[in-house]
Structure formats: structure tokens, C-alpha cells
Write a protein that holds these residues in place. Structure first.
Motif, mmCIF file in Angstrom:
data_model
loop_
_atom_site.group_PDB
_atom_site.id
_atom_site.type_symbol
_atom_site.label_atom_id
_atom_site.label_comp_id
_atom_site.label_asym_id
_atom_site.label_seq_id
_atom_site.Cartn_x
_atom_site.Cartn_y
_atom_site.Cartn_z
ATOM 1 N N PHE A 188 31.302 31.531 26.078
ATOM 2 C CA PHE A 188 30.095 31.883 26.114
ATOM 3 C C PHE A 188 30.322 33.048 26.586
ATOM 4 O O PHE A 188 28.671 33.750 26.557
ATOM 5 C CB PHE A 188 29.338 30.482 26.655
ATOM 6 C CG PHE A 188 28.958 31.058 28.406
ATOM 7 C CD1 PHE A 188 28.624 31.272 29.090
ATOM 8 C CD2 PHE A 188 29.422 29.678 29.057
ATOM 9 C CE1 PHE A 188 28.190 31.720 30.724
ATOM 10 C CE2 PHE A 188 29.607 29.732 30.141
ATOM 11 C CZ PHE A 188 29.624 30.680 30.538
ATOM 12 N N TYR A 189 30.697 33.343 27.190
ATOM 13 C CA TYR A 189 31.110 34.803 27.908
ATOM 14 C C TYR A 189 32.680 35.831 28.242
ATOM 15 O O TYR A 189 33.592 34.448 28.377
ATOM 16 C CB TYR A 189 31.011 34.455 29.756
ATOM 17 C CG TYR A 189 30.539 35.397 31.128
ATOM 18 C CD1 TYR A 189 29.783 36.408 30.684
ATOM 19 C CD2 TYR A 189 31.669 35.724 31.353
ATOM 20 C CE1 TYR A 189 29.466 38.021 31.528
ATOM 21 C CE2 TYR A 189 32.251 36.784 32.353
ATOM 22 C CZ TYR A 189 30.620 37.701 32.734
ATOM 23 O OH TYR A 189 31.026 38.608 33.375
ATOM 24 N N ASN A 190 32.284 36.334 28.267
ATOM 25 C CA ASN A 190 34.017 37.487 28.313
ATOM 26 C C ASN A 190 33.404 39.176 29.155
ATOM 27 O O ASN A 190 32.417 39.492 29.213
ATOM 28 C CB ASN A 190 34.300 37.824 26.839
ATOM 29 C CG ASN A 190 35.392 38.895 26.676
ATOM 30 O OD1 ASN A 190 35.197 40.375 27.093
ATOM 31 N ND2 ASN A 190 36.408 38.819 26.544
ATOM 32 N N ARG A 191 34.682 39.064 30.033
ATOM 33 C CA ARG A 191 34.422 39.986 30.732
ATOM 34 C C ARG A 191 35.621 41.404 30.850
ATOM 35 O O ARG A 191 36.808 40.338 30.367
ATOM 36 C CB ARG A 191 34.603 40.153 32.109
ATOM 37 C CG ARG A 191 34.356 41.190 33.142
ATOM 38 C CD ARG A 191 34.540 40.703 35.193
ATOM 39 N NE ARG A 191 32.681 39.748 34.425
ATOM 40 C CZ ARG A 191 33.039 38.602 35.984
ATOM 41 N NH1 ARG A 191 34.271 38.840 36.677
ATOM 42 N NH2 ARG A 191 31.790 37.913 35.933
ATOM 43 N N ALA A 192 36.131 42.420 30.099
ATOM 44 C CA ALA A 192 37.013 42.859 30.066
ATOM 45 C C ALA A 192 36.658 44.378 30.344
ATOM 46 O O ALA A 192 36.005 45.235 30.570
ATOM 47 C CB ALA A 192 37.499 42.920 28.702
#
Length: 281
Positions: A231-235
Motif C-alpha cells: 500500500f506504500y512506496n518511498r523512493a
């Protein structure tokens, strides 16, 4: 690093009915690259101590000295990389702001960028986990669960020649939208800016939809993966904003996915629960 009182992504907090935020607190730490670790231990009320200048959760703490935020970390990484994550991080704001942004019309959710332009020094007890550079310090406050009000959002913070630019783009469950872009200079002054429209990015490893702002004729692209969840992405993302190339942290959050009850047991594997804690002294 994120300090939580009421750990919004904890399945234990959700299963408890979210009636007692202090009984579900944590200091979340994520490191990236080879040997990266993730810690998000959900701790009970006995692990929490709070004062005007200190947030202490079990063995870790965040302390404001008046000039810098000192974060002392002593955590255990989650599965599958179970090992100790220990050391200290110092965040020194170049200036503090007084900016608050309500994320809903009734103010149930508020974003507070304390120090969008900061210096950071990291010293963790592992080879290669010592560095200094550009940092950031903010907070979010809420009186309702995120998934009660939002379906999807993206957030970004990008360094610029004069300071930093942040944006929030969100779709609320009632169909309304939030669009905010702010530019901060090194002295903490803030101004609203017109940024180019959002454009689709490549999907994450979990096929999460991602969008980011970019000048006409350009598309934002991921240059370093940081954190992937269903449900989540950090990049780390590179884009061009108002004629300036910049690389910053971008996140995408799909709260419709997060609401799925099937997801909570998966999260419990990564978010262990330690209900009791005893301080020494």
C-alpha cells in the motif's frame, strides 16, 4: 525515522479499535541499500515517556535541545533481516517554520513542516552507516484514521538551489482533492508556488500506482528504491520542477489497499508487538 504515538500503520492499533494511541507507540527506523534494515515495533503504554522536549519509546528516543533534534536509536530490525539497529542521528534545522497545512477542511489531519531545510548527521553502529548531508524534519497530526478520509496521496520533498520544495496531492474519500505546493528558503520563509501537473511514473514492485510532478516534456523517474509495501512506496526520485533538476524523496500511499483486512496479518509479521516495557531508573 518516524516517531508515532498512535502508530497509524500498525495492525495492532487497528485491531485495538484505535481507542488508546499511547498504548501503540513506536520509533520507526528504515535504512537503505546493502544490509538495509526496517524497525517498527509496536510498544505499549509502559514504554512511552513524553515531555515538552523528549519523546521516549522504550529503548529509543527523540530529544530537542533547542538547536537540534537528537535521535538515539536502539531497535531490532524486522523479519527477514533481524539484527540490532543502534546509533545516533542529529538533525540541525537551518531555520524553523510556523507553517501548518490542514489536509481536510475540518482540520482532522494537519501537516506541520518544522524544518524543511536541515543538515543531518548519521552515526549508526554498522559499516557504512555513517554520513552527513541534507535533511528534513516534519510532523503529521490527526484525530481520525487516515483511511477514513483519504483514498490515495502522493507527497514529495525536493531540494532546490534556494532551499526546498514540498508538495501534497491527495484524493479524499468524499471525492474532493488536496493540491498544495510550497517553497521554503534557507531562512524558513515559505511561499506558495505553481508547480507543473502530476504525471504517471512507473509502478512500484507491488504494482502501486505512482504519480509525481514534472515540467512539460519531462517525466519523473525513480533513481533509488527505498521502501516498498503493498500500500506504500518511498523512493528517491529525480524530476524537473520549474526549470530546475532536483532529486528528492517521494512517497505514494494507497489507503484503499491499506483498508483491506487481508493486509493486516501480513503487516503483523513486519510490525511486532511488545506490550510491556520497564525503564531502568
Amino acid at each position: 525515522m518516524i516517531g508515532f504515538i498512535g502508530s497509524v500503520f500498525s495492525p495492532w492499533y487497528r485491531w485495538s479499535g484505535r481507542k488508546d494511541p499511547a498504548n501503540h507507540c513506536c520509533i520507526n527506523v528504515a535504512t537503505y541499500g546493502p544490509g538495509g534494515r526496517f524497525t517498527m515495533t509496536d510498544r505499549g503504554r509502559s514504554a512511552l515517556r513524553v515531555s515538552d522536549d523528549i519523546l521516549r519509546v522504550g529503548p529509543s528516543s527523540m530529544r530537542w535541545t533547542g538547536q537540534e533534534l537528537v535521535i538515539d536509536i536502539d531497535e531490532i530490525g524486522a523479519l527477514p533481516m533481524v539484527s540490532r539497529v543502534r546509533g545516533q542521528v542529529r538533525v540541525t534545522p537551518r531555520a524553523n517554520t510556523s507553517v501548518e497545512l490542514p489536509l481536510t477542511p475540518d482540520g482532522a489531519h494537519v501537516w506541520r513542516p518544522f524544518a524543511p531545510v536541515s543538515d543531518i548527521s548519521v552515526s549508526l553502529e554498522a559499516k557504512g552507516w555513517q554520513w552527513s548531508g541534507h535533511g528534513y524534519f516534519d510532523a503529521n497530526f490527526g484525530t481520525r484514521a487516515l483511511e477514513e478520509d483519504f483514498g490515495y496521496w502522493t507527497w514529495g520533498r525536493f531540494p532546490t538551489a534556494s532551499g526546498a520544495t514540498c508538495f501534497y496531492d491527495a484524493t479524499r474519500l468524499d471525492g474532493s482533492t488536496l493540491t498544495c505546493a510550497a517553497s521554503f528558503d534557507a531562512a524558513g520563509n515559505v511561499s506558495e508556488v505553481d508547480l507543473p501537473q502530476t504525471k504517471p511514473m512507473s509502478r512500484s514492485l507491488w504494482a502501486l500506482r505512482r504519480e509525481c510532478r514534472a515540467d512539460p516534456g519531462h517525466t519523473a523517474r525513480q533513481v533509488k528504491p527505498m521502501l516498498d509495501a503493498p500500500f506504500y512506496n518511498r523512493a528517491l526520485v529525480k524530476t524537473r520542477l520549474n526549470g530546475e533538476w532536483t532529486t528528492g524523496v517521494h512517497e505514494a500511499l494507497d489507503l484503499r489497499r491499506f483498508r483491506s483486512p487481508l493486509l493486516k496479518p501480513m503487516l503483523a509479521v513486519r510490525v511486532p508487538r511488545v506490550p510491556k516495557w520497564r525503564f531502568n531508573g
